[in-house]
Design a protein around this motif. Structure first.
Motif, PDB file in Angstrom:
ATOM      1  N   ALA A 142       8.805  -1.875   4.348  1.00 25.64           N
ATOM      2  CA  ALA A 142       7.409  -1.562   4.114  1.00 25.64           C
ATOM      3  C   ALA A 142       7.160  -0.823   2.982  1.00 25.64           C
ATOM      4  O   ALA A 142       5.988  -0.940   2.492  1.00 25.64           O
ATOM      5  N   LYS A 143       7.919   0.159   3.011  1.00 21.39           N
ATOM      6  CA  LYS A 143       7.520   1.256   1.551  1.00 21.39           C
ATOM      7  C   LYS A 143       7.424   0.307   0.403  1.00 21.39           C
ATOM      8  O   LYS A 143       6.756   0.621  -0.473  1.00 21.39           O
ATOM      9  N   LYS A 144       8.396  -0.644   0.063  1.00 19.31           N
ATOM     10  CA  LYS A 144       8.439  -1.409  -1.143  1.00 19.31           C
ATOM     11  C   LYS A 144       7.423  -2.627  -1.095  1.00 19.31           C
ATOM     12  O   LYS A 144       6.831  -2.878  -2.010  1.00 19.31           O
ATOM     13  N   ALA A 145       6.975  -2.992  -0.089  1.00 18.05           N
ATOM     14  CA  ALA A 145       5.956  -3.815   0.228  1.00 18.05           C
ATOM     15  C   ALA A 145       4.464  -3.137  -0.361  1.00 18.05           C
ATOM     16  O   ALA A 145       3.861  -3.540  -1.292  1.00 18.05           O
ATOM     17  N   GLU A 146       4.304  -2.062   0.045  1.00 20.54           N
ATOM     18  CA  GLU A 146       3.342  -1.336  -0.392  1.00 20.54           C
ATOM     19  C   GLU A 146       3.291  -1.025  -1.938  1.00 20.54           C
ATOM     20  O   GLU A 146       2.275  -1.108  -2.627  1.00 20.54           O
ATOM     21  N   TYR A 147       4.408  -0.603  -2.533  1.00 21.75           N
ATOM     22  CA  TYR A 147       4.543  -0.362  -3.846  1.00 21.75           C
ATOM     23  C   TYR A 147       4.287  -1.477  -4.823  1.00 21.75           C
ATOM     24  O   TYR A 147       3.548  -1.472  -5.646  1.00 21.75           O
ATOM     25  N   TRP A 148       4.987  -2.876  -4.248  1.00 19.25           N
ATOM     26  CA  TRP A 148       4.758  -3.930  -5.197  1.00 19.25           C
ATOM     27  C   TRP A 148       3.063  -4.476  -5.095  1.00 19.25           C
ATOM     28  O   TRP A 148       2.710  -4.995  -5.764  1.00 19.25           O
ATOM     29  N   ARG A 149       2.586  -4.216  -3.659  1.00 23.11           N
ATOM     30  CA  ARG A 149       1.248  -4.643  -3.578  1.00 23.11           C
ATOM     31  C   ARG A 149       0.525  -3.665  -4.648  1.00 23.11           C
ATOM     32  O   ARG A 149      -0.611  -4.366  -5.086  1.00 23.11           O
ATOM     33  N   ARG A 150       0.709  -2.360  -4.743  1.00 25.12           N
ATOM     34  CA  ARG A 150      -0.027  -1.641  -5.534  1.00 25.12           C
ATOM     35  C   ARG A 150       0.122  -1.905  -7.038  1.00 25.12           C
ATOM     36  O   ARG A 150      -0.792  -1.759  -7.822  1.00 25.12           O
ATOM     37  N   VAL A 151       1.332  -2.370  -7.358  1.00 23.10           N
ATOM     38  CA  VAL A 151       1.677  -2.800  -8.680  1.00 23.10           C
ATOM     39  C   VAL A 151       0.821  -3.875  -9.181  1.00 23.10           C
ATOM     40  O   VAL A 151       0.309  -4.209 -10.079  1.00 23.10           O
ATOM     41  N   ALA A 152       0.585  -4.943  -8.131  1.00 21.21           N
ATOM     42  CA  ALA A 152      -0.070  -6.272  -8.285  1.00 21.21           C
ATOM     43  C   ALA A 152      -1.544  -5.544  -8.515  1.00 21.21           C
ATOM     44  O   ALA A 152      -2.164  -6.428  -9.495  1.00 21.21           O
ATOM     45  N   GLU A 153      -1.889  -4.956  -7.836  1.00 23.05           N
ATOM     46  CA  GLU A 153      -3.460  -4.396  -7.910  1.00 23.05           C
ATOM     47  C   GLU A 153      -3.742  -3.664  -8.964  1.00 23.05           C
ATOM     48  O   GLU A 153      -4.913  -3.747  -9.591  1.00 23.05           O
ATOM     49  N   ASP A 154      -2.802  -2.935  -9.419  1.00 26.18           N
ATOM     50  CA  ASP A 154      -3.196  -2.122 -10.598  1.00 26.18           C
ATOM     51  C   ASP A 154      -2.932  -2.662 -12.132  1.00 26.18           C
ATOM     52  O   ASP A 154      -3.585  -1.948 -13.126  1.00 26.18           O
TER      53      ASP A 154
END
Length: 92
Positions: free
Chosen positions: A79-91
């Motif tokens: 879950a932690k990395k899922a959130e991290y990669w989601r933020r990378v995608a959006e940023d």
């Protein structure tokens, strides 16, 4: 362990070559203070960022986030990395 898995997926030794899975495992190795993994992680990440359109990059990073959310045979549920990669995608 993350560094070894990253290298195996990066070269396709005993597993199907998959740069996205390799990126995940290099990133996990960096999280575990493996300095040797940082250059490879950054290289794969920058290759995705520089060789794909913004939309394609978003889709790729979102895919990685989804794989971390659900887990699969190559990437564990994280879950932690899922959130991290989601933020990378959006940023980007």
């Amino acid at each position: 362990m993350g560094l070894y898995l990253a290298v195996l997926y990066n070269v396709g030794a005993g597993v199907e070559k998959d740069d996205l899975v390799s990126l995940y495992w290099f990133d996990r190795a960096v999280d575990n203070h493996c300095k040797a993994a940082k250059q490879d992680r950054d290289g794969i990440f920058n290759a995705y960022k520089n060789n794909f359109t913004a939309e394609e990059f978003y889709d790729i990073m979102s895919n990685l986030s989804r794989r971390c959310t659900s887990g699969d045979e190559d990437i564990p549920r994280d879950a932690k990395k899922a959130e991290y990669w989601r933020r990378v995608a959006e940023d980007n």
